[in-house]
Design an enzyme around this catalytic site. Structure first.
Site, PDB file in Angstrom:
ATOM      1  N   ASP A   1       0.857  -1.194   0.000  1.00 48.89           N
ATOM      2  CA  ASP A   1       0.000   0.000   0.000  1.00 48.89           C
ATOM      3  C   ASP A   1       0.892   1.243   0.000  1.00 48.89           C
ATOM      4  O   ASP A   1       1.834   1.324   0.775  1.00 48.89           O
ATOM      5  CB  ASP A   1      -0.865  -0.029   1.270  1.00 48.89           C
ATOM      6  CG  ASP A   1      -2.146   0.761   1.124  1.00 48.89           C
ATOM      7  OD1 ASP A   1      -2.226   1.586   0.197  1.00 48.89           O
ATOM      8  OD2 ASP A   1      -3.055   0.553   1.943  1.00 48.89           O
TER       9      ASP A   1
ATOM     10  N   HIS B   1      -8.121  -1.330  -9.127  1.00 52.82           N
ATOM     11  CA  HIS B   1      -7.902  -0.235  -8.189  1.00 52.82           C
ATOM     12  C   HIS B   1      -6.706   0.622  -8.599  1.00 52.82           C
ATOM     13  O   HIS B   1      -6.768   1.853  -8.532  1.00 52.82           O
ATOM     14  CB  HIS B   1      -7.689  -0.819  -6.786  1.00 52.82           C
ATOM     15  CG  HIS B   1      -7.477   0.206  -5.718  1.00 52.82           C
ATOM     16  ND1 HIS B   1      -8.509   0.973  -5.231  1.00 52.82           N
ATOM     17  CD2 HIS B   1      -6.363   0.603  -5.056  1.00 52.82           C
ATOM     18  CE1 HIS B   1      -8.036   1.795  -4.290  1.00 52.82           C
ATOM     19  NE2 HIS B   1      -6.738   1.589  -4.173  1.00 52.82           N
TER      20      HIS B   1
END
Lengths: 443, 443
Positions: B254, B351
């Site tokens: 992330d 995403h």
């Protein structure tokens, strides 16, 4: 104390210094697609680079080794605890920065055979994860622990009283699993107490611990369902200069009187002998009993007390844990000493007096707790305290007599509330090729 | 990987090795009544001893430096972040192992004068705690952080939209604090959203963070009351080889596309310039805006997906974060690339495609989240996910356009749920002698 952040450049040996948050010259190490295996394999070398930088000079030099800017694991990550052994891991293992407790009940229809298969799966997964390998049971690994070392992960398995009848093993149930007596200070939530099976997970990294929690939960499959689950923490390795007897959320040093592994009677106090004494089933050889209590601390009330009053409640100095009668943390308290006013220096209801092993016929338990903090409770006070876990060869000679005395006369009891309770038989460690509990489940 | 635990004797340079949990020869360092000040002052020397042991040999040698057996702080504890500066700490500070978010509402009757006094108290306490000193405001320190170093503690203060009218400062409210637009995937709990005042606490030690939380909460006194509070975590320093872009609880790397402090336009993207552009109040010079979202991850659903399907949802490889079109984590995705079947390699709803800055007119935000795990939710699924915190000079050019696109077409949205939301104006850092927010509250 350095007032600047020092950061790693990605060139070995290069340090850059900048005021925190000015944020213009930070260099970050390039990312590469190397595998976890390779990272673990080279950790010794890479770690040495990172740490060697730190030794260049004093506290300011040390700031350079902050690992977010490096690509190296330190011992925090590389430490591995062996799964196999005489005893299960997670008992005399040093306190972990992060922990999960999780209790399961067997699903309707799951009996001895299914329980044995579950313990076999769980043991295989625990062994792999503790070695820093992925969890392969039941599909692909979630990946949450990728890049991380084993981080001292331990997994410990226990059986609750109700496990034995459900698996047709009632004759193998140790008498030590008889229900704990009620205590007047108990405010126990049955939904967060007890359970057929209990798993304790500890690691010095929160994601490694979470990864293990999910992997073990998934493998419960249709055999067992989660009954309750709790999260806890202790200090991060290296954050404090007093890391063995850590502080709790009341600010008090906790665990001073714990038996030490170096003491000759440590094993006798904590572990069931091999072979066990008459009356204890053979499968408990090398095992231990865990008493688990969720102890809420009434911090709003506690923190309103003056430091002096807090110290009278505990019977020890807050600053260093020394008894109020003087010395250092390890000095024996002088329980008979009186002050100039004629009063006992350590009051008659002080926690340290009432819980002292010498006041309890030598009853001893190894306390290895986690702190917990689940935000703010429904009543607006902090939902925080201690996940008290104590280990002993016999809970009727360890936890029970001490808690009975505390329950009657401990000044600390006005500031705590026991909200959940469990008692679990934790079998000895698995030998190579064996799974935890095999000696019970294949008896 | 070593299969044994190596532990410190208390004699410098002495190592002992034993199988874990055999527990008979562990030596523990003697406790002494030395003060916290002294411990901090000697940390450089003591730490050097601990770390030098670790460099003796490879991964096995590294196991020797596990700090629970030493009396020394490492850089994990000794690192200090300065309180004063152009920007507040906790924005471009590397991710912390532990964090608390807490929002307050002003008490009825508390207005500008009381708010100013609170920010003055809070700033004094934050400065002291970040330097490793006790909290002296409002009575004695709780002692929870005694023995620990500053552990990279940061405290960051922000103002919510509702703060300004309540303090008679409506004219000073930045337009950027206008409410965020609703998103179709929102399931927001108002009781855990918004707030007059917001405090972010980060540290690499959980007890240091908790200590700061309690000290700041106590100082709110009768001026402000807790509205909501959340706890989060990231990796422990040194636990992983990939510490900059950490993994989240889905196992995904992330933050790969985060702006880097080394990039020339970093400050322009993240911080309000000095002086601010027309329309932004002068007191926001050097400040930033924080969007806070509690994003629940539907992990039971996510973990049922195959690895391949998870990677199609994200558009990146799980193992190393590289785009599905190849390369390494930092390789630019080839958004036009098609596979042999004619389909886009990175699907149209992936995403990574939808959140890419290049797909959002260069909108950029600095994501600095914590993971959260609050046990098991009322629905029986893990109450876990991401305390998403992003920082930007202008939320209408940072968070909002990206979230609007994600809300419409992100394949990930089936596996997450936004449960709480906040938007806060975070003023610039305090100069020496100043408190945070002084330029607003004394304007």
């Amino acid at each position: 104390m350095s007032k600047t952040r020092q950061e790693h450049d990605d060139r070995p040996g290069v340090r850059t210094t900048r005021p925190a948050e000015e944020g213009t010259d930070s260099a970050r190490a390039p990312s590469t697609g190397i595998s976890r295996r390779r990272l673990l394999g080279t950790a010794g070398v890479a770690g040495a680079t990172g740490l060697a930088l730190g030794t260049a000079g004093g506290a300011a030099g040390y700031a350079a080794a902050r690992p977010e800017e490096a690509t190296a694991l330190t011992t925090v990550g590389t430490n591995a605890v062996p799964f196999h052994g005489t005893h299960q891991p997670g008992i005399s293992t040093p306190a972990h920065a992060r922990g999960h407790l999780i209790a399961f009940d067997l699903a309707p229809g799951a009996r001895r055979k299914e329980a044995a298969a579950l313990l076999r799966r769980w043991s295989a997964t625990a062994r792999a994860l503790m070695a820093g390998e992925p969890a392969t049971g039941g599909g692909h690994d979630t990946g949450v622990a990728l890049d991380a070392g084993p981080s001292s992960l331990t997994v410990t398995f226990g059986f609750g009283r109700t496990f034995f009848d459900r698996t047709g093993l009632g004759e193998q149930r140790p008498a030590a699993l008889d229900p704990l007596p009620p205590f007047s200070s108990d405010h126990l939530d049955p939904g967060r107490s007890d359970g057929d099976l209990w798993v304790q997970i500890g690691s010095d990294d929160a994601l490694v611990a979470f990864h293990a929690l999910r992997a073990l939960q998934k493998e419960a499959g249709t055999t067992a369902r989660v009954r309750w689950q709790m999260n806890g923490f202790n200090r991060s390795p290296g954050a404090a200069a007093h890391p063995i007897t850590s502080r709790n959320l009341m600010g008090q040093i906790d665990g001073t009187k714990n038996p030490k592994p170096s003491e000759p009677d440590f094993a006798r106090k904590i572990f069931v002998p091999t072979p066990p004494a008459a009356g204890t089933p053979a499968w408990m050889a090398g095992g231990s009993y865990a008493v688990v209590r969720r102890i809420r601390m009434l911090l709003d009330d506690w923190e309103k007390l003056s430091l002096h009053k807090q110290e009278l409640v505990i019977g020890r100095r807050k600053s260093d844990g020394a008894p109020l009668t003087g010395g250092t943390e390890t000095t024996e308290p002088d329980l008979d000493k009186r002050g100039p006013d004629g009063n006992l220096v350590i009051p008659s209801n002080a926690h340290a007096r009432i819980s002292a092993p010498e006041a309890n016929a030598g009853a001893a338990m190894l306390r290895r707790p986690f702190s917990f903090h689940d935000g703010i409770g429904a009543d607006g006070t902090p939902d925080a305290g201690l996940l008290f876990i104590c280990w002993q060869a016999d809970p009727l000679r360890g936890f029970v007599p001490v808690q009975r005395k505390l329950d009657r006369g401990d000044a600390l009891s006005a500031f705590i509330r026991h909200e959940a309770s469990g008692l679990f038989a934790v079998p000895g460690g698995a030998a190579e090729g064996e799974y935890v509990g095999q000696r019970l489940l294949e008896s």
